[in-house]
Enzyme design. Structure first.
Site, PDB file in Angstrom:
ATOM      1  N   GLU A 120       0.939  -1.055  -0.076  1.00  0.00           N
ATOM      2  CA  GLU A 120       0.018   0.017   0.012  1.00  0.00           C
ATOM      3  C   GLU A 120       0.825   1.127   0.143  1.00  0.00           C
ATOM      4  OE1 GLU A 120      -2.593   1.146  -0.399  1.00  0.00           O
ATOM      5  OE2 GLU A 120      -4.334   0.267   0.781  1.00  0.00           O
ATOM      6  N   ASP A 121       0.484   2.232  -0.612  1.00  0.00           N
ATOM      7  CA  ASP A 121       1.339   3.319  -0.832  1.00  0.00           C
ATOM      8  C   ASP A 121       1.058   4.188   0.847  1.00  0.00           C
ATOM      9  OD1 ASP A 121      -1.496   3.876  -1.363  1.00  0.00           O
ATOM     10  OD2 ASP A 121      -1.038   5.701  -2.569  1.00  0.00           O
ATOM     11  N   ASP A 163      -3.983   5.226   6.193  1.00  0.00           N
ATOM     12  CA  ASP A 163      -4.429   6.477   6.565  1.00  0.00           C
ATOM     13  C   ASP A 163      -5.538   6.170   7.817  1.00  0.00           C
ATOM     14  OD1 ASP A 163      -5.424   8.920   6.904  1.00  0.00           O
ATOM     15  OD2 ASP A 163      -5.963   9.169   4.842  1.00  0.00           O
ATOM     16  N   PHE A 167      -1.614  16.461   3.909  1.00  0.00           N
ATOM     17  CA  PHE A 167      -2.155  15.844   2.575  1.00  0.00           C
ATOM     18  C   PHE A 167      -1.090  15.900   1.667  1.00  0.00           C
ATOM     19  CE2 PHE A 167      -4.268  15.155  -1.367  1.00  0.00           C
ATOM     20  CZ  PHE A 167      -5.412  14.634  -1.128  1.00  0.00           C
ATOM     21  N   ARG A 173       0.084  12.183  -9.237  1.00  0.00           N
ATOM     22  CA  ARG A 173       0.770  10.633  -9.196  1.00  0.00           C
ATOM     23  C   ARG A 173       1.931  10.529  -9.574  1.00  0.00           C
ATOM     24  NH1 ARG A 173      -3.513   7.307  -7.383  1.00  0.00           N
ATOM     25  NH2 ARG A 173      -5.392   7.727  -8.247  1.00  0.00           N
TER      26      ARG A 173
HETATM   27  C1  PRP Z   1      -5.647   5.488  -0.691  1.00  0.00           C
HETATM   28  C2  PRP Z   1      -4.441   4.536  -0.545  1.00  0.00           C
HETATM   29  C3  PRP Z   1      -5.008   3.581   0.254  1.00  0.00           C
HETATM   30  C4  PRP Z   1      -6.169   3.928   1.028  1.00  0.00           C
HETATM   31  C5  PRP Z   1      -5.872   4.411   2.444  1.00  0.00           C
HETATM   32  O1  PRP Z   1      -6.380   5.275  -1.985  1.00  0.00           O
HETATM   33  O2  PRP Z   1      -3.996   4.106  -1.656  1.00  0.00           O
HETATM   34  O3  PRP Z   1      -5.397   2.373  -0.531  1.00  0.00           O
HETATM   35  O4  PRP Z   1      -6.286   5.204   0.572  1.00  0.00           O
HETATM   36  O5  PRP Z   1      -6.615   4.990   3.211  1.00  0.00           O
HETATM   37  P1  PRP Z   1      -7.591   4.484   4.290  1.00  0.00           P
HETATM   38  O6  PRP Z   1      -6.196   3.914   5.271  1.00  0.00           O
HETATM   39  O7  PRP Z   1      -8.004   5.688   5.015  1.00  0.00           O
HETATM   40  O8  PRP Z   1      -8.404   3.433   4.060  1.00  0.00           O
HETATM   41  P2  PRP Z   1      -7.266   6.185  -2.634  1.00  0.00           P
HETATM   42  O9  PRP Z   1      -8.737   5.953  -2.482  1.00  0.00           O
HETATM   43  O10 PRP Z   1      -6.941   7.575  -2.566  1.00  0.00           O
HETATM   44  O11 PRP Z   1      -7.365   5.480  -4.127  1.00  0.00           O
HETATM   45  P3  PRP Z   1      -5.834   5.385  -5.275  1.00  0.00           P
HETATM   46  O12 PRP Z   1      -5.063   4.439  -4.565  1.00  0.00           O
HETATM   47  O13 PRP Z   1      -6.697   4.934  -6.484  1.00  0.00           O
HETATM   48  O14 PRP Z   1      -5.358   6.853  -5.295  1.00  0.00           O
END
Ligand code: PRP
Length: 201
Positions: free
Chosen positions: A113-114, A117, A166, A179
């Site tokens: 995961e990136d 959060d 952010f 990105r």
């Molecule tokens: C982001 C990130 C994780 C998630 C983490 O995805 O890549 O998958 O949010 O957030 P959390 O811990 O609050 O659940 P995003 O919805 O931005 O989609 P993306 O990866 O396509 O940008």
């Protein structure tokens, strides 16, 4: 044969529409830490084939860079999730929008995961993956924002713990932009009432 010369690109802190991005983690620091993480992971599983599962789309660059640095047998797959309707993730409503191509049963799986959060996405992924009987299940995240956590989840491998700001770049977006920035930065939006334009910085 000519030698390949790599010229670092000029760092831009200028976004669009008056947005600015302050570099938080440089591309060099990212790559150094990712190399360390790859070593840590391989050290924990010296003789196993590792199956990396990237969570689209944000984890794409992290997965490819991490995967290149892990020695030995590594395979990849991808999964995608979204929040239900207009609700935010904090409501806990996460749904699968793209499933894996292959079974994870009996495999040593690392969810990549990136960013971690609220943790709602990871909580959902762990619950569905555990049902699929992997041999082992681990989590590697590039960025961890513990201040925002709602779900009781943690990552086994963390690149950087960051403050509640952010962040964009290196896979992370704001309205699908940024990105492709090679560094991770903090997005600074123009103050309300400030006319969008082309700020001179
Ligand atoms: C982001 C990130 C994780 C998630 C983490 O995805 O890549 O998958 O949010 O957030 P959390 O811990 O609050 O659940 P995003 O919805 O931005 O989609 P993306 O990866 O396509 O940008």
């Amino acid at each position: 044969m000519t030698k390949e010369s790599i010229t670092p690109k000029k760092r831009s802190t200028k976004g669009t529409d008056g947005e600015k991005v302050r570099i938080l983690i440089s591309r060099a620091r990212l790559q150094r830490r990712i190399t360390e993480m790859a070593r840590e992971i391989r050290k924990d599983f010296p003789n196993e084939e590792l199956h990396l599962v990237g969570v689209l789309k944000g984890a794409v660059f992290f997965l490819t860079d991490l995967g290149k640095q892990i020695a030995g047998n590594v395979s990849f797959d991808f999964i995608a999730v979204a929040s239900y309707g207009m609700e935010t993730r904090s409501s806990g409503q996460v749904r699968l929008t793209r499933d894996l191509d292959s079974s994870i049963e009996g495999k040593t799986v690392i969810i990549v995961e990136d960013i971690l959060d609220t943790g709602m996405t990871l909580q959902y992924l762990l619950s569905i993956f555990e049902q699929r009987k992997p041999k082992r299940l681990r989590v590697a995240v590039l960025l961890d924002k513990p201040e925002r956590r709602i779900a009781d989840v943690h990552a086994d491998y963390v690149g950087f713990t960051i403050p509640n700001e952010f962040v964009v770049g290196y896979g992370l977006d704001y309205a699908e932009r940024y990105r492709n920035m090679p560094d991770v930065g903090v997005l600074q939006l123009p103050a309300p009432g400030v006319k969008a334009g082309n700020p001179e910085t």
